[in-house]
Design a protein around this motif. Sequence first.
Motif, PDB file in Angstrom:
ATOM      1  N   PRO A   1     157.357 -53.909  29.319  1.00 17.22           N
ATOM      2  CA  PRO A   1     156.066 -53.536  28.733  1.00 17.22           C
ATOM      3  C   PRO A   1     155.694 -54.471  27.578  1.00 17.22           C
ATOM      4  CG  PRO A   1     157.478 -51.609  29.049  1.00 17.22           C
ATOM      5  CD  PRO A   1     158.332 -52.801  29.305  1.00 17.22           C
ATOM      6  N   ALA A   2     154.411 -54.465  27.221  1.00 19.60           N
ATOM      7  CA  ALA A   2     153.930 -55.311  26.133  1.00 19.60           C
ATOM      8  C   ALA A   2     154.699 -55.015  24.847  1.00 19.60           C
ATOM      9  CB  ALA A   2     152.434 -55.088  25.911  1.00 19.60           C
ATOM     10  N   GLY A   3     155.105 -56.056  24.153  1.00 17.76           N
ATOM     11  CA  GLY A   3     155.856 -55.896  22.916  1.00 17.76           C
ATOM     12  C   GLY A   3     157.320 -55.562  23.128  1.00 17.76           C
ATOM     13  N   LYS A   4     157.768 -55.552  24.371  1.00 17.15           N
ATOM     14  CA  LYS A   4     159.160 -55.221  24.692  1.00 17.15           C
ATOM     15  C   LYS A   4     159.810 -56.367  25.463  1.00 17.15           C
ATOM     16  CE  LYS A   4     158.822 -50.916  23.160  1.00 17.15           C
ATOM     17  NZ  LYS A   4     159.613 -50.378  22.037  1.00 17.15           N
ATOM     18  N   THR A   5     161.121 -56.306  25.592  1.00 11.32           N
ATOM     19  CA  THR A   5     161.867 -57.279  26.382  1.00 11.32           C
ATOM     20  C   THR A   5     163.108 -56.605  26.947  1.00 11.32           C
ATOM     21  OG1 THR A   5     162.789 -59.515  26.393  1.00 11.32           O
ATOM     22  CG2 THR A   5     163.342 -58.121  24.493  1.00 11.32           C
ATOM     23  N   TYR A   6     163.701 -57.261  27.919  1.00  9.04           N
ATOM     24  CA  TYR A   6     164.975 -56.770  28.445  1.00  9.04           C
ATOM     25  C   TYR A   6     166.095 -57.366  27.591  1.00  9.04           C
ATOM     26  CZ  TYR A   6     162.437 -55.243  32.604  1.00  9.04           C
ATOM     27  OH  TYR A   6     161.561 -54.620  33.451  1.00  9.04           O
ATOM     28  N   GLN A   7     167.067 -56.516  27.235  1.00  9.30           N
ATOM     29  CA  GLN A   7     168.211 -56.971  26.447  1.00  9.30           C
ATOM     30  C   GLN A   7     169.486 -56.634  27.201  1.00  9.30           C
ATOM     31  OE1 GLN A   7     168.117 -55.864  22.333  1.00  9.30           O
ATOM     32  NE2 GLN A   7     170.019 -56.913  21.806  1.00  9.30           N
ATOM     33  N   MET A   8     170.410 -57.598  27.205  1.00 11.92           N
ATOM     34  CA  MET A   8     171.672 -57.431  27.922  1.00 11.92           C
ATOM     35  C   MET A   8     172.763 -56.990  26.939  1.00 11.92           C
ATOM     36  SD  MET A   8     171.406 -60.984  30.162  1.00 11.92           S
ATOM     37  CE  MET A   8     171.488 -61.960  28.658  1.00 11.92           C
TER      38      MET A   8
ATOM     39  N   VAL B   1     171.729 -53.267  30.859  1.00 14.87           N
ATOM     40  CA  VAL B   1     170.422 -53.833  30.499  1.00 14.87           C
ATOM     41  C   VAL B   1     169.526 -52.692  30.069  1.00 14.87           C
ATOM     42  CG1 VAL B   1     168.400 -55.126  31.302  1.00 14.87           C
ATOM     43  CG2 VAL B   1     170.667 -55.718  32.173  1.00 14.87           C
ATOM     44  N   SER B   2     168.837 -52.888  28.936  1.00 17.30           N
ATOM     45  CA  SER B   2     167.913 -51.869  28.451  1.00 17.30           C
ATOM     46  C   SER B   2     166.625 -52.536  27.984  1.00 17.30           C
ATOM     47  CB  SER B   2     168.528 -51.062  27.298  1.00 17.30           C
ATOM     48  OG  SER B   2     168.773 -51.900  26.179  1.00 17.30           O
ATOM     49  N   VAL B   3     165.581 -51.713  27.838  1.00 19.73           N
ATOM     50  CA  VAL B   3     164.295 -52.203  27.335  1.00 19.73           C
ATOM     51  C   VAL B   3     164.287 -52.016  25.824  1.00 19.73           C
ATOM     52  CG1 VAL B   3     161.793 -51.932  27.409  1.00 19.73           C
ATOM     53  CG2 VAL B   3     163.147 -51.619  29.502  1.00 19.73           C
ATOM     54  N   GLU B   4     164.072 -53.129  25.087  1.00 14.15           N
ATOM     55  CA  GLU B   4     164.139 -53.103  23.628  1.00 14.15           C
ATOM     56  C   GLU B   4     162.923 -53.809  23.027  1.00 14.15           C
ATOM     57  OE1 GLU B   4     166.425 -51.404  22.126  1.00 14.15           O
ATOM     58  OE2 GLU B   4     167.724 -51.032  23.879  1.00 14.15           O
ATOM     59  N   PRO B   5     162.720 -53.665  21.713  1.00 15.39           N
ATOM     60  CA  PRO B   5     161.641 -54.422  21.061  1.00 15.39           C
ATOM     61  C   PRO B   5     161.784 -55.919  21.323  1.00 15.39           C
ATOM     62  CG  PRO B   5     162.519 -52.767  19.579  1.00 15.39           C
ATOM     63  CD  PRO B   5     163.420 -52.770  20.771  1.00 15.39           C
ATOM     64  N   ALA B   6     160.681 -56.651  21.222  1.00 12.67           N
ATOM     65  CA  ALA B   6     160.658 -58.060  21.591  1.00 12.67           C
ATOM     66  C   ALA B   6     161.701 -58.879  20.847  1.00 12.67           C
ATOM     67  CB  ALA B   6     159.268 -58.641  21.352  1.00 12.67           C
ATOM     68  N   ALA B   7     162.017 -58.504  19.616  1.00 10.25           N
ATOM     69  CA  ALA B   7     163.001 -59.249  18.833  1.00 10.25           C
ATOM     70  C   ALA B   7     164.429 -58.811  19.120  1.00 10.25           C
ATOM     71  CB  ALA B   7     162.706 -59.103  17.343  1.00 10.25           C
ATOM     72  N   GLY B   8     164.617 -57.765  19.927  1.00 13.40           N
ATOM     73  CA  GLY B   8     165.950 -57.280  20.237  1.00 13.40           C
ATOM     74  C   GLY B   8     166.424 -56.218  19.259  1.00 13.40           C
TER      75      GLY B   8
ATOM     76  N   THR C   1     168.525 -48.834  22.086  1.00 14.13           N
ATOM     77  CA  THR C   1     167.649 -47.762  21.592  1.00 14.13           C
ATOM     78  C   THR C   1     167.047 -46.966  22.733  1.00 14.13           C
ATOM     79  OG1 THR C   1     165.741 -49.258  21.526  1.00 14.13           O
ATOM     80  CG2 THR C   1     167.097 -49.098  19.527  1.00 14.13           C
ATOM     81  N   THR C   2     167.301 -47.379  23.967  1.00 16.31           N
ATOM     82  CA  THR C   2     166.824 -46.649  25.140  1.00 16.31           C
ATOM     83  C   THR C   2     167.951 -46.557  26.153  1.00 16.31           C
ATOM     84  OG1 THR C   2     166.024 -48.648  26.281  1.00 16.31           O
ATOM     85  CG2 THR C   2     164.467 -47.539  24.785  1.00 16.31           C
ATOM     86  N   ASP C   3     167.793 -45.670  27.112  1.00 17.98           N
ATOM     87  CA  ASP C   3     168.784 -45.573  28.182  1.00 17.98           C
ATOM     88  C   ASP C   3     168.763 -46.852  29.017  1.00 17.98           C
ATOM     89  OD1 ASP C   3     169.494 -43.041  27.394  1.00 17.98           O
ATOM     90  OD2 ASP C   3     168.068 -42.052  28.754  1.00 17.98           O
ATOM     91  N   PRO C   4     169.924 -47.287  29.494  1.00 13.79           N
ATOM     92  CA  PRO C   4     169.968 -48.507  30.305  1.00 13.79           C
ATOM     93  C   PRO C   4     169.173 -48.351  31.602  1.00 13.79           C
ATOM     94  CG  PRO C   4     172.171 -47.876  29.576  1.00 13.79           C
ATOM     95  CD  PRO C   4     171.272 -46.723  29.268  1.00 13.79           C
ATOM     96  N   ILE C   5     168.496 -49.405  31.996  1.00 12.01           N
ATOM     97  CA  ILE C   5     167.836 -49.396  33.310  1.00 12.01           C
ATOM     98  C   ILE C   5     168.825 -49.834  34.391  1.00 12.01           C
ATOM     99  CG2 ILE C   5     165.572 -49.866  32.305  1.00 12.01           C
ATOM    100  CD1 ILE C   5     165.902 -52.774  33.302  1.00 12.01           C
ATOM    101  N   ALA C   6     169.948 -50.429  33.978  1.00 11.96           N
ATOM    102  CA  ALA C   6     171.016 -50.806  34.911  1.00 11.96           C
ATOM    103  C   ALA C   6     172.331 -50.805  34.144  1.00 11.96           C
ATOM    104  CB  ALA C   6     170.754 -52.173  35.523  1.00 11.96           C
TER     105      ALA C   6
ATOM    106  N   GLU D   1     172.572 -53.406  41.156  1.00 11.27           N
ATOM    107  CA  GLU D   1     172.111 -52.066  40.818  1.00 11.27           C
ATOM    108  C   GLU D   1     170.592 -52.014  40.927  1.00 11.27           C
ATOM    109  OE1 GLU D   1     173.841 -49.449  40.239  1.00 11.27           O
ATOM    110  OE2 GLU D   1     175.857 -50.293  39.979  1.00 11.27           O
ATOM    111  N   PRO D   2     170.037 -50.893  41.469  1.00 12.21           N
ATOM    112  CA  PRO D   2     168.578 -50.750  41.534  1.00 12.21           C
ATOM    113  C   PRO D   2     167.998 -50.510  40.142  1.00 12.21           C
ATOM    114  CG  PRO D   2     169.650 -48.736  42.269  1.00 12.21           C
ATOM    115  CD  PRO D   2     170.740 -49.734  42.059  1.00 12.21           C
ATOM    116  N   VAL D   3     166.747 -50.900  39.974  1.00 13.82           N
ATOM    117  CA  VAL D   3     166.047 -50.738  38.693  1.00 13.82           C
ATOM    118  C   VAL D   3     164.955 -49.689  38.855  1.00 13.82           C
ATOM    119  CG1 VAL D   3     164.595 -51.891  36.973  1.00 13.82           C
ATOM    120  CG2 VAL D   3     166.531 -53.099  37.987  1.00 13.82           C
ATOM    121  N   PRO D   4     164.859 -48.690  37.960  1.00 12.03           N
ATOM    122  CA  PRO D   4     163.772 -47.706  38.040  1.00 12.03           C
ATOM    123  C   PRO D   4     162.412 -48.410  37.997  1.00 12.03           C
ATOM    124  CG  PRO D   4     165.427 -47.001  36.449  1.00 12.03           C
ATOM    125  CD  PRO D   4     165.783 -48.397  36.837  1.00 12.03           C
TER     126      PRO D   4
END
Length: 259
Positions: free
Chosen positions: A182-189, A225-232, A237-242, A152-155
């Motif tokens: 982004p800073a302070g964020k991570t990808y979560q599966m 996969v979505s972008v979440e706070p660094a600790a998960g 909490t956000t729309d999935p990027i994939a 899947e493509p990623v925005p």
Amino acid sequence: MSDIHALSGAYAVDALDETERTEFERHLAECAACRAEVASFHETTSLVAETETETPPDSLRQGVLSGISQIRPLPPETSETSETPETPPTPAASEPADQVAVRRRRLPTLLVAAAAVVLIAFGAVLWHPWQHDTTSPADQVLQAADAVRITEPVPGGGELTLVRSPSLHQAVLVGRDVPAAPAGKTYQMWLQQPGEAMVSAGLMPDADEPTVLDGDAATAAAAAVSVEPAAGSQQPTTDPIALFTLSPGSSGSSGNDGA
């Protein structure tokens, strides 16, 4: 040094100190017999290094230990022995000097050979890494015969690929050219079982590194996969990027499982 020829065995196994090594190497340049003996020792140790580890029978161990115990070291030489008339001459003292030197030179040879046999007998020579399965869990999924790939493509650029092996009940996510979170964020599966909400399948700090999802991927209906706070997060909490739609238990060829 009284008998420098006797150092050939110790030199071959690197058992000399710096002073002895320097003196012996000067002697080695002039003594063809010692060069041949050192070469023979090196050949013995190289054969030991090529031997694969095996568990020897008990009889071999007993034979080796028995053979070593029969190697008799030469008696020490002292000036008192030769000066005391009452003491009868020892066999070594009655022999010509060249024969004594030969006996001394044979002793390191026997010791090196015995040490080589002991190393082989007790399986302490080499450990072959290729005899052990070192394949990582991610590689096992990527190389599975029933692996199914969905991309899947990623925005913002790049793409994410989900590789799932129903037989292993696992899936791996790996990206290509995916920008860092982004800073302070991570990808979560995330994984979603049929009729249930999305549950965390672990964090993916580096999207370009293959990461195994937590949970049973064989029965899952979707992954994301979505972008979440660094600790998960407990829930997205956000729309999935994939978003990957899966068919539980399928094992088709490469391509989108359910789209």
